[in-house]
Design a protein around this motif. Structure first.
Motif, short mmCIF file in Angstrom:
data_model
loop_
_atom_site.label_atom_id
_atom_site.label_comp_id
_atom_site.label_asym_id
_atom_site.label_seq_id
_atom_site.Cartn_x
_atom_site.Cartn_y
_atom_site.Cartn_z
N GLU A 51 18.08 -59.82 -69.90
CA GLU A 51 19.14 -59.42 -70.82
C GLU A 51 18.78 -58.76 -72.14
OE1 GLU A 51 22.03 -58.66 -69.34
OE2 GLU A 51 21.35 -59.31 -67.49
N THR A 55 19.19 -54.80 -73.16
CA THR A 55 20.06 -54.64 -74.46
C THR A 55 19.05 -53.54 -75.30
OG1 THR A 55 21.23 -56.60 -74.23
CG2 THR A 55 21.30 -55.50 -76.38
N THR A 58 18.72 -50.30 -73.97
CA THR A 58 19.89 -49.49 -74.03
C THR A 58 20.24 -48.89 -75.51
OG1 THR A 58 21.05 -50.65 -72.54
CG2 THR A 58 22.55 -49.34 -74.02
N GLU A 78 25.69 -56.75 -83.50
CA GLU A 78 25.10 -56.90 -82.16
C GLU A 78 23.50 -56.19 -82.31
OE1 GLU A 78 27.40 -53.11 -82.52
OE2 GLU A 78 27.73 -54.87 -82.92
N ARG A 79 23.20 -55.43 -83.48
CA ARG A 79 21.91 -54.98 -83.40
C ARG A 79 20.88 -55.65 -84.41
NH1 ARG A 79 25.37 -50.57 -84.29
NH2 ARG A 79 26.37 -50.04 -82.36
N THR A 82 18.15 -57.99 -82.68
CA THR A 82 17.52 -57.72 -81.63
C THR A 82 15.95 -57.94 -81.83
OG1 THR A 82 18.94 -55.71 -81.38
CG2 THR A 82 17.08 -55.47 -80.26
#
Length: 176
Positions: A51, A55, A58, A78-79, A82
């Motif tokens: 997952e 991500t 993407t 959300e970034r 990473t």
């Protein structure tokens, strides 16, 4: 001597099941050790790693398609994590090749983030009369965006290799 040879021929059917069971036990033990080493190399949470890589893929594809990502975009909630997430998941793996690819993906993300230019007020007014300094900043930003896309392509290459290695380890271990 002929009596001993004759008795072996008559006694071997009695010992054959024992030897077969012994050989079967050794084979099963060797297979169990082999599978255990692959499960350790694969790591505990392979779905979590998959997952995280999806991500990242993407996000990398978003950078290459858009081509203009500033520092603000990288600092979104959300970034932001990473690269740290991918590094943490890489540290939980024992497979050397997979770890190298995962760390290369995280490094590419960090490099793409490092060359991201800041958001400039002049970007809000694209048709305004620009001073030479603002024009120079825009040219510099264009070079940084090009470097960012280059790092992103490198990250995508390593990400594809990491997913391939993860799939290979899963096929060896789980038979998927």
């Amino acid at each position: 001597m002929t009596l001993a040879a004759a008795s072996w021929w008559t006694d071997w059917p009695k010992f054959l099941p024992g030897w077969l069971a012994f050989a079967w036990t050794l084979g099963t033990g060797a297979r169990k050790v082999w599978l255990r080493s692959h499960k350790v190399a694969l790591g505990a949470a392979d779905n979590e790693l998959r997952e995280a890589l999806k991500t990242a893929r993407t996000l990398f594809e978003d950078i290459t398609s858009q081509g203009r990502r500033t520092v603000d975009w990288f600092q979104a909630a959300e970034r932001r994590e990473t690269s740290r997430t991918i590094r943490d998941l890489a540290d939980r793996r024992k497979d050397r090749i997979l770890c190298q690819e995962l760390k290369a993906v995280a490094d590419a993300w960090d490099k793409a983030f490092a060359v991201a230019p800041p958001m400039r007020v002049s970007d809000w007014f694209p048709n305004a009369n620009l001073s030479p300094q603002v024009r120079q900043e825009r040219e510099s930003d264009q070079q940084r965006f090009a470097e960012q896309v280059s790092f992103t392509q490198t990250g995508l290459d390593h990400l594809t290799a990491a997913l391939g290695r993860l799939n290979e380890l899963e096929r060896r271990t789980l038979g998927r």
